[in-house]
Motif scaffolding. Structure first.
Motif, PDB file in Angstrom:
ATOM      1  N   PRO A  77      27.057  62.110 114.117  1.00  0.00           N
ATOM      2  CA  PRO A  77      27.108  62.882 113.102  1.00  0.00           C
ATOM      3  C   PRO A  77      28.004  63.954 112.877  1.00  0.00           C
ATOM      4  CG  PRO A  77      25.214  62.994 114.817  1.00  0.00           C
ATOM      5  CD  PRO A  77      26.318  62.299 115.307  1.00  0.00           C
ATOM      6  N   VAL A  78      28.275  64.308 111.550  1.00  0.00           N
ATOM      7  CA  VAL A  78      29.331  65.322 111.530  1.00  0.00           C
ATOM      8  C   VAL A  78      29.042  66.250 110.308  1.00  0.00           C
ATOM      9  CG1 VAL A  78      31.448  63.800 111.928  1.00  0.00           C
ATOM     10  CG2 VAL A  78      30.532  63.745 109.545  1.00  0.00           C
ATOM     11  N   ARG A  79      29.680  67.305 110.371  1.00  0.00           N
ATOM     12  CA  ARG A  79      29.261  68.549 109.284  1.00  0.00           C
ATOM     13  C   ARG A  79      30.030  68.150 108.159  1.00  0.00           C
ATOM     14  NH1 ARG A  79      30.600  73.768 110.495  1.00  0.00           N
ATOM     15  NH2 ARG A  79      28.713  74.408 109.231  1.00  0.00           N
ATOM     16  N   ALA A  80      29.381  68.282 107.100  1.00  0.00           N
ATOM     17  CA  ALA A  80      29.882  68.186 105.482  1.00  0.00           C
ATOM     18  C   ALA A  80      29.618  69.145 104.588  1.00  0.00           C
ATOM     19  CB  ALA A  80      29.441  66.625 105.147  1.00  0.00           C
ATOM     20  N   ALA A  81      30.472  69.233 103.654  1.00  0.00           N
ATOM     21  CA  ALA A  81      29.904  69.959 102.361  1.00  0.00           C
ATOM     22  C   ALA A  81      29.333  69.184 101.479  1.00  0.00           C
ATOM     23  CB  ALA A  81      31.340  70.426 101.724  1.00  0.00           C
ATOM     24  N   VAL A  82      27.900  69.461 101.237  1.00  0.00           N
ATOM     25  CA  VAL A  82      26.887  68.600 100.426  1.00  0.00           C
ATOM     26  C   VAL A  82      26.533  69.361  99.221  1.00  0.00           C
ATOM     27  CG1 VAL A  82      25.119  67.273 100.471  1.00  0.00           C
ATOM     28  CG2 VAL A  82      26.357  67.341 102.625  1.00  0.00           C
ATOM     29  N   LYS A  83      26.941  68.893  98.054  1.00  0.00           N
ATOM     30  CA  LYS A  83      26.270  69.315  96.869  1.00  0.00           C
ATOM     31  C   LYS A  83      25.484  68.306  96.137  1.00  0.00           C
ATOM     32  CE  LYS A  83      30.063  72.504  96.045  1.00  0.00           C
ATOM     33  NZ  LYS A  83      31.174  73.275  95.355  1.00  0.00           N
ATOM     34  N   ALA A  84      24.300  68.875  95.499  1.00  0.00           N
ATOM     35  CA  ALA A  84      23.498  67.774  95.107  1.00  0.00           C
ATOM     36  C   ALA A  84      22.908  68.396  93.567  1.00  0.00           C
ATOM     37  CB  ALA A  84      22.343  67.564  95.859  1.00  0.00           C
ATOM     38  N   THR A  85      22.938  67.453  92.691  1.00  0.00           N
ATOM     39  CA  THR A  85      22.294  67.710  91.450  1.00  0.00           C
ATOM     40  C   THR A  85      21.143  66.736  91.033  1.00  0.00           C
ATOM     41  OG1 THR A  85      23.751  66.712  90.190  1.00  0.00           O
ATOM     42  CG2 THR A  85      24.310  68.959  90.306  1.00  0.00           C
ATOM     43  N   ALA A  86      19.997  66.930  90.232  1.00  0.00           N
ATOM     44  CA  ALA A  86      19.028  66.144  90.076  1.00  0.00           C
ATOM     45  C   ALA A  86      18.967  66.200  88.548  1.00  0.00           C
ATOM     46  CB  ALA A  86      17.854  66.469  90.447  1.00  0.00           C
ATOM     47  N   THR A  87      18.868  64.861  88.055  1.00  0.00           N
ATOM     48  CA  THR A  87      18.876  64.873  86.407  1.00  0.00           C
ATOM     49  C   THR A  87      17.602  63.999  85.966  1.00  0.00           C
ATOM     50  OG1 THR A  87      21.263  64.677  86.176  1.00  0.00           O
ATOM     51  CG2 THR A  87      20.042  64.157  84.243  1.00  0.00           C
ATOM     52  N   ASN A  88      16.647  64.231  85.146  1.00  0.00           N
ATOM     53  CA  ASN A  88      15.461  63.690  84.843  1.00  0.00           C
ATOM     54  C   ASN A  88      15.809  63.009  83.595  1.00  0.00           C
ATOM     55  OD1 ASN A  88      15.612  65.529  82.452  1.00  0.00           O
ATOM     56  ND2 ASN A  88      13.785  66.675  83.058  1.00  0.00           N
ATOM     57  N   LEU A  89      14.775  62.350  82.875  1.00  0.00           N
ATOM     58  CA  LEU A  89      15.327  61.165  81.984  1.00  0.00           C
ATOM     59  C   LEU A  89      15.445  62.002  80.520  1.00  0.00           C
ATOM     60  CD1 LEU A  89      12.459  58.529  82.729  1.00  0.00           C
ATOM     61  CD2 LEU A  89      14.854  58.396  83.264  1.00  0.00           C
ATOM     62  N   SER A  90      15.093  63.213  80.786  1.00  0.00           N
ATOM     63  CA  SER A  90      15.501  63.841  79.423  1.00  0.00           C
ATOM     64  C   SER A  90      16.950  64.552  79.600  1.00  0.00           C
ATOM     65  CB  SER A  90      14.452  65.079  79.293  1.00  0.00           C
ATOM     66  OG  SER A  90      13.189  64.671  78.868  1.00  0.00           O
ATOM     67  N   SER A  91      17.426  64.229  80.515  1.00  0.00           N
ATOM     68  CA  SER A  91      19.065  64.665  80.533  1.00  0.00           C
ATOM     69  C   SER A  91      19.113  66.227  81.247  1.00  0.00           C
ATOM     70  CB  SER A  91      20.019  64.163  79.796  1.00  0.00           C
ATOM     71  OG  SER A  91      19.997  63.251  79.464  1.00  0.00           O
ATOM     72  N   GLN A  92      18.097  66.720  81.723  1.00  0.00           N
ATOM     73  CA  GLN A  92      17.929  68.119  81.998  1.00  0.00           C
ATOM     74  C   GLN A  92      18.350  68.113  83.488  1.00  0.00           C
ATOM     75  OE1 GLN A  92      13.917  68.767  81.604  1.00  0.00           O
ATOM     76  NE2 GLN A  92      14.241  70.146  79.756  1.00  0.00           N
ATOM     77  N   LEU A  93      19.532  68.774  83.859  1.00  0.00           N
ATOM     78  CA  LEU A  93      20.446  68.830  85.160  1.00  0.00           C
ATOM     79  C   LEU A  93      19.756  70.082  85.883  1.00  0.00           C
ATOM     80  CD1 LEU A  93      22.696  67.717  86.745  1.00  0.00           C
ATOM     81  CD2 LEU A  93      24.141  69.450  85.604  1.00  0.00           C
TER      82      LEU A  93
END
Length: 133
Positions: A77-93
């Motif tokens: 296991p390693v440390r990491a920079a993790v960025k996440a986004t979620a988009t719905n079917l209406s393209s709302q981010l």
């Protein structure tokens, strides 16, 4: 075993049945990224409480781990920079605030977000291991 270590074990055991069906992984050179998303109501109240996770059928937990392939051994296991986004079917981010869980050599990145009933989300991840470019 400490309470936190027991909690991680319970979290892993609680996720295991879902992991067999829903866990995905992808290789990127020397690294493997494991990812899954599930509703937080499947976690036991004790495990959710120990990690500050709110249990609900309309809350999603995104779970990421990054492993470095090491010749002749199991992946590390390693440390990491993790960025996440979620988009719905209406393209709302929506940005997903990720936090690191690092206990006894196991490293996970988790993030929660609320979802509307029946909402479909697509997650986009940007992951950079700390020991890589």
């Amino acid at each position: 075993m400490t309470r936190t270590a027991a909690g991680i074990l319970c979290l892993a055991m609680g996720i295991l049945p879902l992991t067999l069906k829903a866990e995905q992984s992808r290789d990127f050179g020397d690294y493997t990224v494991h990812y899954s998303a599930f509703t937080t109501d499947i976690l036991s109240p004790e495990v959710a409480g120990s990690y500050g996770i709110r249990r609900s059928s309309n809350r999603i937990l995104l779970n990421i781990s990054v492993l470095k392939k090491v010749m002749g051994t199991s992946a590390q296991p390693v440390r990491a920079a993790v960025k996440a986004t979620a988009t719905n079917l209406s393209s709302q981010l929506r940005e997903v605030e990720m936090r690191e869980l690092n206990e006894h050599g196991a490293i996970y990145y988790i993030g929660e977000l609320k979802v509307e009933h029946g909402e479909t989300l697509t997650f986009d991840l940007a992951i950079t291991p700390h020991d890589a470019d």
